[in-house]
Design a protein around this motif. Structure first.
Motif, PDB file in Angstrom:
ATOM      1  N   GLU A  25       0.824  -1.208   0.000  1.00  0.00           N
ATOM      2  CA  GLU A  25       0.000   0.000   0.000  1.00  0.00           C
ATOM      3  C   GLU A  25       0.863   1.265   0.000  1.00  0.00           C
ATOM      4  OE1 GLU A  25      -3.616   0.578   0.024  1.00  0.00           O
ATOM      5  OE2 GLU A  25      -3.269  -1.372  -0.929  1.00  0.00           O
ATOM      6  N   ASP A  26       2.065   1.161   0.586  1.00  0.00           N
ATOM      7  CA  ASP A  26       2.997   2.294   0.599  1.00  0.00           C
ATOM      8  C   ASP A  26       3.742   2.444  -0.721  1.00  0.00           C
ATOM      9  OD1 ASP A  26       2.305   2.966   3.181  1.00  0.00           O
ATOM     10  OD2 ASP A  26       4.054   2.016   4.110  1.00  0.00           O
ATOM     11  N   GLY A  27       3.465   1.541  -1.673  1.00  0.00           N
ATOM     12  CA  GLY A  27       4.042   1.666  -3.000  1.00  0.00           C
ATOM     13  C   GLY A  27       5.277   0.828  -3.257  1.00  0.00           C
ATOM     14  N   HIS A  28       5.654  -0.005  -2.304  1.00  0.00           N
ATOM     15  CA  HIS A  28       6.814  -0.866  -2.530  1.00  0.00           C
ATOM     16  C   HIS A  28       6.427  -1.990  -3.486  1.00  0.00           C
ATOM     17  CE1 HIS A  28       9.212   1.123   0.499  1.00  0.00           C
ATOM     18  NE2 HIS A  28       8.173   1.060   1.328  1.00  0.00           N
ATOM     19  N   THR A  29       7.335  -2.338  -4.378  1.00  0.00           N
ATOM     20  CA  THR A  29       7.047  -3.390  -5.361  1.00  0.00           C
ATOM     21  C   THR A  29       7.112  -4.755  -4.705  1.00  0.00           C
ATOM     22  OG1 THR A  29       9.350  -3.668  -6.001  1.00  0.00           O
ATOM     23  CG2 THR A  29       8.089  -2.001  -7.193  1.00  0.00           C
ATOM     24  N   ASN A  30       6.451  -5.715  -5.332  1.00  0.00           N
ATOM     25  CA  ASN A  30       6.497  -7.096  -4.834  1.00  0.00           C
ATOM     26  C   ASN A  30       7.925  -7.609  -4.804  1.00  0.00           C
ATOM     27  OD1 ASN A  30       3.761  -7.258  -4.403  1.00  0.00           O
ATOM     28  ND2 ASN A  30       3.331  -8.163  -6.398  1.00  0.00           N
ATOM     29  N   ASN A  31       8.733  -7.192  -5.793  1.00  0.00           N
ATOM     30  CA  ASN A  31      10.117  -7.643  -5.853  1.00  0.00           C
ATOM     31  C   ASN A  31      10.897  -7.135  -4.640  1.00  0.00           C
ATOM     32  OD1 ASN A  31      12.279  -8.962  -7.266  1.00  0.00           O
ATOM     33  ND2 ASN A  31      13.096  -6.933  -7.649  1.00  0.00           N
ATOM     34  N   ALA A  32      10.720  -5.875  -4.281  1.00  0.00           N
ATOM     35  CA  ALA A  32      11.427  -5.311  -3.127  1.00  0.00           C
ATOM     36  C   ALA A  32      10.969  -5.984  -1.836  1.00  0.00           C
ATOM     37  CB  ALA A  32      11.188  -3.802  -3.049  1.00  0.00           C
ATOM     38  N   ILE A  33       9.676  -6.231  -1.717  1.00  0.00           N
ATOM     39  CA  ILE A  33       9.144  -6.886  -0.523  1.00  0.00           C
ATOM     40  C   ILE A  33       9.707  -8.305  -0.408  1.00  0.00           C
ATOM     41  CG2 ILE A  33       7.046  -7.760   0.575  1.00  0.00           C
ATOM     42  CD1 ILE A  33       5.566  -5.361  -0.733  1.00  0.00           C
ATOM     43  N   THR A  34       9.722  -9.028  -1.521  1.00  0.00           N
ATOM     44  CA  THR A  34      10.253 -10.394  -1.520  1.00  0.00           C
ATOM     45  C   THR A  34      11.723 -10.410  -1.156  1.00  0.00           C
ATOM     46  OG1 THR A  34       8.637 -11.057  -3.183  1.00  0.00           O
ATOM     47  CG2 THR A  34      10.558 -12.462  -2.928  1.00  0.00           C
ATOM     48  N   ASN A  35      12.499  -9.502  -1.746  1.00  0.00           N
ATOM     49  CA  ASN A  35      13.925  -9.439  -1.433  1.00  0.00           C
ATOM     50  C   ASN A  35      14.146  -9.148   0.044  1.00  0.00           C
ATOM     51  OD1 ASN A  35      14.731 -10.003  -4.034  1.00  0.00           O
ATOM     52  ND2 ASN A  35      14.961  -7.873  -4.606  1.00  0.00           N
ATOM     53  N   GLY A  36      13.349  -8.259   0.611  1.00  0.00           N
ATOM     54  CA  GLY A  36      13.465  -7.950   2.035  1.00  0.00           C
ATOM     55  C   GLY A  36      13.145  -9.147   2.905  1.00  0.00           C
ATOM     56  N   MET A  37      12.096  -9.882   2.518  1.00  0.00           N
ATOM     57  CA  MET A  37      11.723 -11.074   3.292  1.00  0.00           C
ATOM     58  C   MET A  37      12.819 -12.139   3.211  1.00  0.00           C
ATOM     59  SD  MET A  37       7.666 -11.381   2.433  1.00  0.00           S
ATOM     60  CE  MET A  37       7.510 -12.928   3.309  1.00  0.00           C
ATOM     61  N   LEU A  38      13.374 -12.346   2.014  1.00  0.00           N
ATOM     62  CA  LEU A  38      14.445 -13.334   1.867  1.00  0.00           C
ATOM     63  C   LEU A  38      15.677 -12.930   2.661  1.00  0.00           C
ATOM     64  CD1 LEU A  38      14.119 -14.197  -1.920  1.00  0.00           C
ATOM     65  CD2 LEU A  38      13.572 -15.670   0.021  1.00  0.00           C
ATOM     66  N   PHE A  39      15.999 -11.646   2.673  1.00  0.00           N
ATOM     67  CA  PHE A  39      17.145 -11.162   3.436  1.00  0.00           C
ATOM     68  C   PHE A  39      16.919 -11.403   4.932  1.00  0.00           C
ATOM     69  CE2 PHE A  39      19.411  -7.714   5.651  1.00  0.00           C
ATOM     70  CZ  PHE A  39      20.704  -8.033   5.277  1.00  0.00           C
ATOM     71  N   ALA A  40      15.721 -11.059   5.415  1.00  0.00           N
ATOM     72  CA  ALA A  40      15.408 -11.258   6.831  1.00  0.00           C
ATOM     73  C   ALA A  40      15.438 -12.740   7.194  1.00  0.00           C
ATOM     74  CB  ALA A  40      14.037 -10.657   7.156  1.00  0.00           C
ATOM     75  N   LEU A  41      14.893 -13.580   6.317  1.00  0.00           N
ATOM     76  CA  LEU A  41      14.908 -15.023   6.553  1.00  0.00           C
ATOM     77  C   LEU A  41      16.341 -15.548   6.590  1.00  0.00           C
ATOM     78  CD1 LEU A  41      13.465 -17.733   6.901  1.00  0.00           C
ATOM     79  CD2 LEU A  41      13.297 -17.857   4.401  1.00  0.00           C
ATOM     80  N   SER A  42      17.175 -15.050   5.678  1.00  0.00           N
ATOM     81  CA  SER A  42      18.585 -15.463   5.654  1.00  0.00           C
ATOM     82  C   SER A  42      19.278 -15.110   6.957  1.00  0.00           C
ATOM     83  CB  SER A  42      19.317 -14.796   4.489  1.00  0.00           C
ATOM     84  OG  SER A  42      18.764 -15.197   3.271  1.00  0.00           O
ATOM     85  N   LEU A  43      19.026 -13.895   7.466  1.00  0.00           N
ATOM     86  CA  LEU A  43      19.625 -13.491   8.740  1.00  0.00           C
ATOM     87  C   LEU A  43      19.137 -14.388   9.872  1.00  0.00           C
ATOM     88  CD1 LEU A  43      19.531  -9.599   8.602  1.00  0.00           C
ATOM     89  CD2 LEU A  43      21.515 -11.097   8.384  1.00  0.00           C
ATOM     90  N   HIS A  44      17.854 -14.704   9.858  1.00  0.00           N
ATOM     91  CA  HIS A  44      17.295 -15.572  10.894  1.00  0.00           C
ATOM     92  C   HIS A  44      17.966 -16.950  10.869  1.00  0.00           C
ATOM     93  CE1 HIS A  44      14.507 -17.674  13.474  1.00  0.00           C
ATOM     94  NE2 HIS A  44      14.282 -18.538  12.499  1.00  0.00           N
TER      95      HIS A  44
END
Length: 92
Positions: A25-44
């Motif tokens: 809703e804030d305008g972030h693309t699905n690609n950016a959201i996915t990359n952020g989730m993968l990065f966070a998962l990798s750190l976890h």
């Protein structure tokens, strides 16, 4: 113990689902959201107490699941990815 984990997992899934909705809703693309989730998962995963063998085993299971699902798609089929509905109807 299993019920507590399921309840906590559901609460976390709902929070993540809401965060993804807010980000889009804030305008972030699905690609950016996915990359952020993968990065966070990798750190976890890196910060977890999992052994390398446990991580490898889980990645193999994920690979086989994805491969099996992709195998169900015929060559001519159109694949539509949609973020307009919840992954699980119980999360809505």
């Amino acid at each position: 113990m299993k019920n507590e984990n399921e309840k906590e997992n559901r609460e976390c899934a709902l929070k993540i689902y809401n965060l993804i909705y807010d980000l889009s809703e804030d305008g972030h693309t699905n690609n950016a959201i996915t990359n952020g989730m993968l990065f966070a998962l990798s750190l976890h995963v890196l910060n977890s107490s999992f052994s390398i063998n446990e991580i490898i085993e889980q990645l193999k299971k994920l690979f086989h699941t994805i491969k099996g699902e992709i195998g169900k798609i015929e060559d001519g089929d159109q694949v539509e990815l949609s973020d307009l509905k919840p992954v699980n109807s119980q999360w809505d």
